[in-house]
Design an enzyme around this catalytic site. Structure first.
Site, mmCIF file in Angstrom:
data_model
loop_
_atom_site.group_PDB
_atom_site.id
_atom_site.type_symbol
_atom_site.label_atom_id
_atom_site.label_comp_id
_atom_site.label_asym_id
_atom_site.label_seq_id
_atom_site.Cartn_x
_atom_site.Cartn_y
_atom_site.Cartn_z
ATOM 1 N N ASP A 172 -62.840 2.566 -0.491
ATOM 2 C CA ASP A 172 -63.681 1.808 -1.408
ATOM 3 C C ASP A 172 -63.132 1.998 -2.816
ATOM 4 O OD1 ASP A 172 -65.687 0.845 -3.140
ATOM 5 O OD2 ASP A 172 -67.257 1.273 -1.677
ATOM 6 N N ALA A 232 -71.044 -5.641 9.075
ATOM 7 C CA ALA A 232 -70.960 -6.313 7.781
ATOM 8 C C ALA A 232 -71.281 -7.795 7.951
ATOM 9 C CB ALA A 232 -69.573 -6.094 7.180
ATOM 10 N N ARG A 233 -70.267 -8.642 7.943
ATOM 11 C CA ARG A 233 -70.410 -10.074 8.168
ATOM 12 C C ARG A 233 -69.343 -10.508 9.167
ATOM 13 N NH1 ARG A 233 -74.791 -9.667 6.389
ATOM 14 N NH2 ARG A 233 -75.755 -10.785 4.654
ATOM 15 N N ASP A 257 -72.159 -6.495 15.336
ATOM 16 C CA ASP A 257 -73.537 -6.856 14.993
ATOM 17 C C ASP A 257 -73.611 -8.111 14.136
ATOM 18 O OD1 ASP A 257 -76.403 -6.388 14.943
ATOM 19 O OD2 ASP A 257 -76.164 -5.717 12.867
ATOM 20 N N GLU A 262 -74.008 -17.777 14.253
ATOM 21 C CA GLU A 262 -75.088 -17.026 14.890
ATOM 22 C C GLU A 262 -76.173 -17.968 15.394
ATOM 23 O OE1 GLU A 262 -76.249 -14.027 12.009
ATOM 24 O OE2 GLU A 262 -74.468 -12.839 12.467
ATOM 25 N N HIS A 281 -77.242 -9.265 15.258
ATOM 26 C CA HIS A 281 -77.373 -9.078 13.805
ATOM 27 C C HIS A 281 -78.679 -8.344 13.480
ATOM 28 C CE1 HIS A 281 -75.677 -10.745 9.813
ATOM 29 N NE2 HIS A 281 -76.300 -9.602 9.601
ATOM 30 N N GLY A 283 -78.886 -4.957 12.412
ATOM 31 C CA GLY A 283 -78.706 -3.720 11.660
ATOM 32 C C GLY A 283 -79.893 -3.351 10.796
ATOM 33 N N ALA A 284 -80.486 -4.346 10.158
ATOM 34 C CA ALA A 284 -81.612 -4.096 9.243
ATOM 35 C C ALA A 284 -82.963 -4.225 9.929
ATOM 36 C CB ALA A 284 -81.535 -5.066 8.067
#
Length: 319
Positions: A172, A232-233, A257, A262, A281, A283-284
């Site tokens: 990062d 992520a995406r 994920d 989608e 998708h 994760g959250a």
């Protein structure tokens, strides 16, 4: 009455969020019909005051239909599906909910690692089909986790992994040096991380800058026993290259994920590979995270209605 239109399936459904919306006297309109390209937004947006965004894209065309819009608020962190310059041109603040779902996504990443290390998907399928195909897996302690993107989620994942006895490396350019020192996270270039890690977990923003960040060339740097996890995406990973690497034995496993489309087209060969596991998708998607995100959105709407700019506004300096 204030009208809030949302394309997020979870907004307003968990914890105190629905109560807060009701107490404020707001009307909530859901546009989450997966059979429609925009979830049903075009039929309702003309009367909306605030647009709470899930995964449906917000474009200049969307904004042109929303003549009464006062702000665009992301129910989540990634805003790559929101045309922020178009929002700014229309005078609309854009907010998101940083940190609200960090624990949830990081915990799913740990779950993915356990799933891959212990062949959980294959074991489940064997038992429920009447079989008893025991497989020898591996332990996470002593393995190397490479985190690509050491933001809120990446830092939470690093702490969890250190607790499991893993060595953690990260890539990062804006990494928190103090955090890295405290938690013994070694910062290194992406290429070095890929060569070093037993598990690679992606936590970067989507969009053009990170499209195919992990492609065939990058996959070739990884150990043949290593596993790739994309939380992520979808566009961050070249799924064709991942499928080819798995089939050729150049990659030990994959956990996905997020997808470019989608729901994804499951005829793609990766979806039949025994060393790949998938989530929709999610994760959250914990009650705690969805409540946290929702309360942050409600707070920002209330702040805007009071004539103030939310601290989480992403384009405040340009309005």
């Amino acid at each position: 009455m204030t009208v809030i239109l949302t394309t997020s399936p979870g907004f307003g459904k968990f914890g105190r969020v629905a109560e807060a919306i009701a107490q404020n006297g707001w009307e909530l309109v859901r546009c989450t019909d997966t059979s429609l390209p925009d979830g049903g937004v075009s039929a309702e947006i003309a009367r909306a005051d605030y647009l709470v965004v899930g995964l449906v894209a917000v474009t200049a065309g969307t904004l042109a239909q929303g003549k009464n819009l006062k702000a665009v608020l992301k129910h989540g962190v990634g805003v790559d599906n929101i045309d922020i310059p178009a929002c700014t041109a229309a005078g609309l603040p854009v907010t998101n909910t940083p940190g609200a779902n960090a624990d949830a996504v990081a915990e799913l990443a740990v779950g993915f690692m356990f799933g891959l290390a212990r062949n959980m998907a294959a074991g489940h399928a064997s038992v429920v089909s009447g079989g008893w195909a025991r497989q020898v897996g591996t332990q996470l302690g002593g393995k190397v986790l490479g985190i690509v993107g050491l933001g809120n989620i990446g830092r939470r994942l690093a702490r969890l992994a250190r607790g499991l006895g893993m060595r953690v490396v990260a890539s990062d350019p804006h990494a928190d040096a103090a955090f890295a020192k405290e938690w013994q996270v070694e910062i290194m270039p992406l290429e070095a991380l890929l060569a070093e890690a037993d598990y690679v977990s992606l936590h970067v923003f989507g969009g053009a800058d990170n499209a195919a960040l992990i492609d065939a060339r990058k996959l070739a740097l990884m150990k043949p026993t290593a596993c790739l996890m994309n939380l992520a995406r979808g566009e961050v990973v070249d799924l064709d290259a991942v499928a080819e690497a798995l089939t050729a034995g150049r990659l030990g496993g994959a956990a996905i994920d997020a997808y470019v489309t989608e729901p994804p087209n499951t005829s793609h060969p990766i979806f039949s590979h025994p060393r790949a596991i998938f989530m929709p998708h999610s994760g959250a998607d914990t009650r705690e995270a969805v409540e946290n995100m929702g309360l942050m959105v409600v707070e920002d709407i209330a702040t805007l209605q009071a004539g103030r700019m939310p601290a989480r506004c992403l384009n405040a300096k340009d309005l």
